[in-house]
Design a protein around this motif. Structure first.
Motif, short mmCIF file in Angstrom:
data_model
loop_
_atom_site.label_atom_id
_atom_site.label_comp_id
_atom_site.label_asym_id
_atom_site.label_seq_id
_atom_site.Cartn_x
_atom_site.Cartn_y
_atom_site.Cartn_z
N LEU A 186 0.83 -1.20 0.00
CA LEU A 186 0.00 0.00 0.00
C LEU A 186 0.87 1.25 0.00
CD1 LEU A 186 -2.70 -1.15 2.59
CD2 LEU A 186 -2.96 -0.97 0.09
N PRO A 187 0.41 2.31 -0.67
CA PRO A 187 1.25 3.50 -0.82
C PRO A 187 1.19 4.44 0.37
CG PRO A 187 -0.80 3.81 -2.01
CD PRO A 187 -0.84 2.39 -1.46
N LEU A 188 2.26 5.22 0.50
CA LEU A 188 2.26 6.38 1.39
C LEU A 188 1.85 7.60 0.59
CD1 LEU A 188 5.65 6.13 3.34
CD2 LEU A 188 3.44 5.15 3.97
N THR A 189 1.08 8.48 1.20
CA THR A 189 0.83 9.78 0.60
C THR A 189 2.08 10.64 0.75
OG1 THR A 189 0.03 10.77 2.64
CG2 THR A 189 -1.60 9.62 1.26
N ALA A 190 2.07 11.79 0.11
CA ALA A 190 3.22 12.70 0.21
C ALA A 190 3.45 13.11 1.66
CB ALA A 190 2.98 13.93 -0.67
N ASN A 191 2.38 13.45 2.36
CA ASN A 191 2.54 13.88 3.75
C ASN A 191 3.00 12.74 4.65
OD1 ASN A 191 1.96 16.64 3.51
ND2 ASN A 191 -0.25 16.25 3.53
N GLU A 192 2.51 11.52 4.38
CA GLU A 192 2.99 10.36 5.16
C GLU A 192 4.47 10.11 4.88
OE1 GLU A 192 -1.14 7.73 5.54
OE2 GLU A 192 0.13 7.55 3.75
N ALA A 193 4.88 10.29 3.63
CA ALA A 193 6.30 10.12 3.29
C ALA A 193 7.14 11.14 4.04
CB ALA A 193 6.49 10.27 1.78
N LYS A 194 6.68 12.37 4.12
CA LYS A 194 7.42 13.40 4.86
C LYS A 194 7.45 13.08 6.35
CE LYS A 194 7.22 18.25 6.27
NZ LYS A 194 6.97 17.93 7.68
N ASP A 195 6.30 12.72 6.92
CA ASP A 195 6.23 12.45 8.36
C ASP A 195 7.11 11.28 8.78
OD1 ASP A 195 4.44 14.53 8.59
OD2 ASP A 195 2.65 13.26 8.68
N ASN A 196 7.39 10.38 7.83
CA ASN A 196 8.17 9.19 8.17
C ASN A 196 9.57 9.20 7.58
OD1 ASN A 196 6.31 7.21 9.70
ND2 ASN A 196 5.00 8.02 8.06
N GLY A 197 10.02 10.34 7.08
CA GLY A 197 11.42 10.50 6.72
C GLY A 197 11.83 10.12 5.31
N LEU A 198 10.88 9.76 4.46
CA LEU A 198 11.24 9.38 3.09
C LEU A 198 11.58 10.61 2.26
CD1 LEU A 198 11.57 7.17 0.97
CD2 LEU A 198 9.10 7.26 0.56
#
Length: 287
Positions: A186-198
């Protein structure tokens, strides 16, 4: 390619040789004012990291390292995806083990080129990045993206677990989130990617050029030699036990104090003036 070279490659296992030769450039490269921009330019293939694409990326990432005018590399893309990952057509049993080895060996060499590159590599992600494309983003020294981006490692959906993408992602994303990405696809959204360091930052599409330029200009205001040494030390110490890392760090700081640009920076700060960098890793007493 001449007949002799072609026959050697075919004997080595590249029987369907035409499938692994690019008839046109898959990337575009510009070099302006210290910034080299490498653009994935195969939108019709969703910028898949095929063998030809990997070869081009490796060539461009590995070039100009001794050129002091090179200060930062930006990875950009054209089309609806940053990269869809590896080309599954190359992974079928129509191709032999040598081909499969080259796919992943080249991919690792691309990642090593980002790590070993003496200047920072900045990912400018304006669209989705999946599987090995997500790996490429995760391996960048800094990455920014637009709000519409999604990031996923969906290999298990088609029966190939994203093992190598997971290596890069696990080193910048929270372990629980990494496992969720790898095990569910399942994908991360842009904000989830930012919140988790990607990624470092999510920018409006109309602002991403300005944000990337801001990052590049900030890097270029420093000494190239100091950034080069600092980046290399970061990758040396990051996975070491903490006490060993501190010991190495002590010596790194001491060694750095002997450099011409370090002393130039300290003196300039104390005298409240702009430093005049030489951009070379020269000791203070060298000619």
């Amino acid at each position: 390619m001449n007949f002799f070279a072609k026959s050697i490659l075919q004997k080595a296992g590249y029987g369907n040789l035409h499938r692994f030769m690019s008839t046109k450039a898959l990337t575009k490269v510009t070099f302006n004012n210290g910034i080299k921009t490498i653009t994935l330019a195969s939108p019709e293939t969703r910028n898949t990291l095929s063998i030809p694409m990997e070869r081009e990326l490796l060539k461009h990432l590995s070039a100009d390292w001794e050129n002091n005018d090179l200060r930062v590399i930006v990875l950009d893309s054209e089309g609806p995806l940053f990269s869809a990952g590896h080309n599954l057509n190359e992974m079928t049993t129509k191709n032999n083990l040598e081909v499969h080895n080259e796919i992943f060996h080249l991919a690792s060499k691309v990642m090593f080129a980002i790590i070993d590159c003496p200047v920072p590599v900045v990912g400018k992600v304006k669209a989705g990045a999946f599987a090995a494309g997500c790996q490429l983003v995760a391996q960048c020294d800094i990455a920014v993206c637009t709000p519409n981006c999604k990031f996923a490692t969906p290999g298990a959906n088609v029966g190939i677990f994203c093992s190598t993408p997971g290596v890069a992602i696990a080193r910048c994303v929270h372990p629980m989130v990494t496992r969720h990405m790898l095990l569910t696809g399942l994908p991360l959204t842009a904000n989830e990617a930012k919140d988790n360091g990607l990624v470092f930052k999510v920018c409006k599409e109309e602002d991403i050029d300005k944000e990337v330029d801001h990052i590049c200009q900030s890097i270029m205001s420093k000494s190239r030699a100091i950034i080069m040494n600092g980046k290399r030390f970061y990758y040396r110490q990051v996975d070491l036990p903490i006490k060993e890392a501190f010991k190495l760090g002590e010596q790194e700081m001491i060694d750095t104090l002997s450099l011409r640009d370090t002393q130039e920076g300290i003196e300039s700060f104390l005298q409240k003036k702009k430093p005049n960098w030489c951009h070379r890793p020269d000791p203070l007493n060298s000619k």
